[in-house]
Design an enzyme around this catalytic site. Structure first.
Site, mmCIF file in Angstrom:
data_model
loop_
_atom_site.group_PDB
_atom_site.id
_atom_site.type_symbol
_atom_site.label_atom_id
_atom_site.label_comp_id
_atom_site.label_asym_id
_atom_site.label_seq_id
_atom_site.Cartn_x
_atom_site.Cartn_y
_atom_site.Cartn_z
ATOM 1 N N ARG A 98 1.121 -1.223 0.008
ATOM 2 C CA ARG A 98 0.087 0.108 0.090
ATOM 3 C C ARG A 98 0.773 1.218 -0.041
ATOM 4 N NH1 ARG A 98 -5.395 -1.204 4.120
ATOM 5 N NH2 ARG A 98 -5.580 -3.417 3.340
ATOM 6 N N GLU A 169 -10.867 -1.135 -5.675
ATOM 7 C CA GLU A 169 -11.590 -0.172 -4.562
ATOM 8 C C GLU A 169 -10.381 0.994 -4.432
ATOM 9 O OE1 GLU A 169 -10.839 -1.810 -0.438
ATOM 10 O OE2 GLU A 169 -12.889 -0.828 0.004
HETATM 11 C C1 LIG Z 1 -10.553 -1.783 6.618
HETATM 12 C C2 LIG Z 1 -10.237 -2.260 7.696
HETATM 13 C C3 LIG Z 1 -10.637 -3.726 8.000
HETATM 14 O O1 LIG Z 1 -9.952 -4.724 7.192
HETATM 15 C C4 LIG Z 1 -9.875 -5.878 7.954
HETATM 16 N N1 LIG Z 1 -8.724 -6.600 7.066
HETATM 17 C C5 LIG Z 1 -7.478 -5.860 7.084
HETATM 18 N N2 LIG Z 1 -6.793 -6.680 6.709
HETATM 19 C C6 LIG Z 1 -7.290 -8.019 6.525
HETATM 20 C C7 LIG Z 1 -6.946 -9.298 5.876
HETATM 21 N N3 LIG Z 1 -5.701 -9.388 5.635
HETATM 22 N N4 LIG Z 1 -7.993 -10.269 5.975
HETATM 23 C C8 LIG Z 1 -9.110 -10.185 6.376
HETATM 24 N N5 LIG Z 1 -9.568 -8.822 6.874
HETATM 25 C C9 LIG Z 1 -8.418 -7.784 6.935
HETATM 26 C C10 LIG Z 1 -9.846 -5.503 9.034
HETATM 27 O O2 LIG Z 1 -10.529 -6.579 9.795
HETATM 28 C C11 LIG Z 1 -10.780 -4.407 9.165
HETATM 29 O O3 LIG Z 1 -11.630 -4.896 9.686
#
Ligand SMILES: CC[C@H]1O[C@@H](n2cnc3c(N)ncnc32)[C@H](O)[C@@H]1O
Length: 481
Positions: A98, A169
């Protein structure tokens, strides 16, 4: 670079493309015409724009998780393990990627290989490159979207779109202000014009790629009008670059009346502003993100939050809902936890989708308020831009006309302050330099005073802090202890 809201010329784009593809060795594998052919060969059931069109046609609300791990085989296993309990798939990108730190992403991959498990918080798509990303897409039977938080997402777009991802996105505002500290807003907007122009070039070649600005922003008490303004500006910027399939997003705030009004007004305002700007023939849909703020630790309580989000998304008639997991308070969820969040959401949506969508005087009032707020702010943004909404956006943030609560970016004024009213709806406690009409401000103040009276305390920043922690602590409104 001059910031103008005009489709990038092919020359300017090709020149910038050279430099973009040189950002990491895997960029050398990307060839636009070959990517178009690959995209055209994808079956319709693997195309995001098709899934979103059908959902809106049938009034369905699609389910999508977040999911991203370091290694290719693991990502294939993870998404394969999710695709039978969701409608469309993600690939969440890791934090190194990112911020264009591909060297460190390489190290993360190597260390994950040694450890035999993912040591990264997402999938490093640029390092895995075209071949790795195509192997992932080909292993799956549903559309896949790139989900991330990248101010300069140009190389990531080139590789993933050529690899057969059919949705992307983000945006120049929503992936800067909540995600970066010191990236000039003009720069991230300009980088995202490149991404949108690339999508526009695919569109012109007959490949419809879905674009989804990130609605929740900081995910912390963001009033609907604040994120709606960002959504509409990013939609307009994308349309100008040739994007024709847009999903506008919104992060659940918690009060059902306000969340339903938020989704309905988001679609109506999108239509209003996009057609007023002269665009037509575009696909417009909405996505509702289940609660993006702090979650309860206990899984049983987390399911309560997830199910309220599922219900709100369905009652609001959102085209898609982004699903949380019972591991939200911990971090990256296991496959099992991700599946469980999706199954609880599916149960809720199945029980609600056959019911009549609620309407009420309260929902109508809230919808009208949001529309008046958005119109007031955006007309000021347009005025500041003197016909150029990209410049207008930059000036709006510089002057605090647009101001996102709790955002880390230096470009953000950080004065506007929200707080919940006695029923948990988000109201404006401190307007900062937001050009909200006086009667709307009075409406907010009256609602806040009602809570202050019922709690027997002054409306203050303490109330805001109580609200930030309320849902983790098991409730919606942060009542005094
Ligand atoms: C935008 C933030 C959201 O993205 C979710 N998130 C970020 N990285 C991951 C990931 N690697 N796998 C699943 N969920 C993810 C995190 O739980 C949070 O709710």
């Amino acid at each position: 670079l001059p910031l103008e809201n005009k489709a990038l010329s092919r020359d300017a784009f090709e020149q910038e493309r050279e430099q973009t593809l040189g950002g990491w060795p895997t960029g050398a594998d990307v060839n636009f015409e070959e990517g178009v052919r690959y995209q055209l060969d994808l079956p319709p059931e693997k195309r995001f724009s098709e899934a979103m069109r059908k959902a809106d046609e049938t009034g369905a609300t699609l389910l999508q998780p977040r999911a991203g791990v370091a290694l290719l085989q693991e990502q294939i296993e993870l998404l394969t393990g999710l695709q039978d309990v969701c409608d469309v798939l993600p690939t969440t990108i890791d934090a190194y990627t990112r911020h264009n730190r591909y060297q460190e992403a390489d190290v993360g991959i190597a260390r994950s290989r040694e450890a035999g498990r993912s040591l990264m918080n997402g999938f490093p798509a640029v390092n895995h490159g075209l071949r790795g990303c195509r192997e992932l897409v080909e292993a799956l039977s549903k559309p896949v979207q790139v989900r991330h938080g990248t101010p300069d997402a140009r190389l990531l777009a080139e590789i993933t779109l050529a690899a057969g991802f059919t949705s992307y996105e983000g945006g120049g505002i929503c992936y800067n202000i909540p995600y970066a500290k010191s990236v000039p807003l003009a720069r991230s907007i300009r980088h995202w014009q490149y991404c949108d122009r690339l999508v526009g070039l695919y569109e012109e070649a007959g490949v419809r790629i879905n674009r989804e600005p990130f609605g929740p922003l900081t995910g912390t008490l963001v009033p609907p009008f604040v994120s709606h303004c960002v959504m509409i500006l990013e939609g307009l910027l994308a349309l100008e670059q040739g994007v024709r399939c847009i999903t506008l997003g919104y992060g659940q705030a918690g009060n059902l009346v306000q969340d339903i009004a938020a989704i309905r007004s988001l679609r109506e305002l999108g239509e209003e502003f996009f057609s007023a700007a002269g665009y037509e023939g575009y696909q417009l849909s909405t996505v509702f993100h289940q609660w993006m703020g702090g979650f309860p630790e206990e899984e049983s309580k987390a399911y309560g939050v997830i199910c309220l989000g599922a219900a709100a998304a369905s009652l609001a008639g959102a085209t898609k809902v982004i699903v949380k997991t019972p591991h939200e308070a911990e971090g990256v969820p296991t496959l099992a936890a991700n599946r469980d969040g999706l199954k609880a959401t599916r149960q809720m949506i199945n029980m609600l989708s056959e019911q009549v969508k609620p309407t009420s005087a309260e929902i109508e009032l809230e919808t009208d308020m949001i529309k008046r707020e958005v119109r007031a702010v955006l007309s000021k943004v347009f005025e500041l831009g003197e016909g150029n909404i990209a410049v207008g956006t930059v000036r709006a943030f510089e002057s605090g006309v647009m101001d996102i609560p709790f955002a880390p970016a230096q470009a953000n004024a950080g004065v506007l302050m929200p707080v919940r009213d006695d029923h948990g709806a988000l109201r404006v406690l401190e307007k900062g330099n937001s050009p909200l009409p006086d009667d709307v401000l009075a409406f907010h103040r009256d609602k806040i005073d009602e809570r202050a009276r019922s709690e027997g305390r002054e409306a203050s920043f303490k109330m805001v802090v109580d609200d930030v922690n309320a849902i983790s602590d098991g409730r919606l409104v942060g009542r005094p202890k």
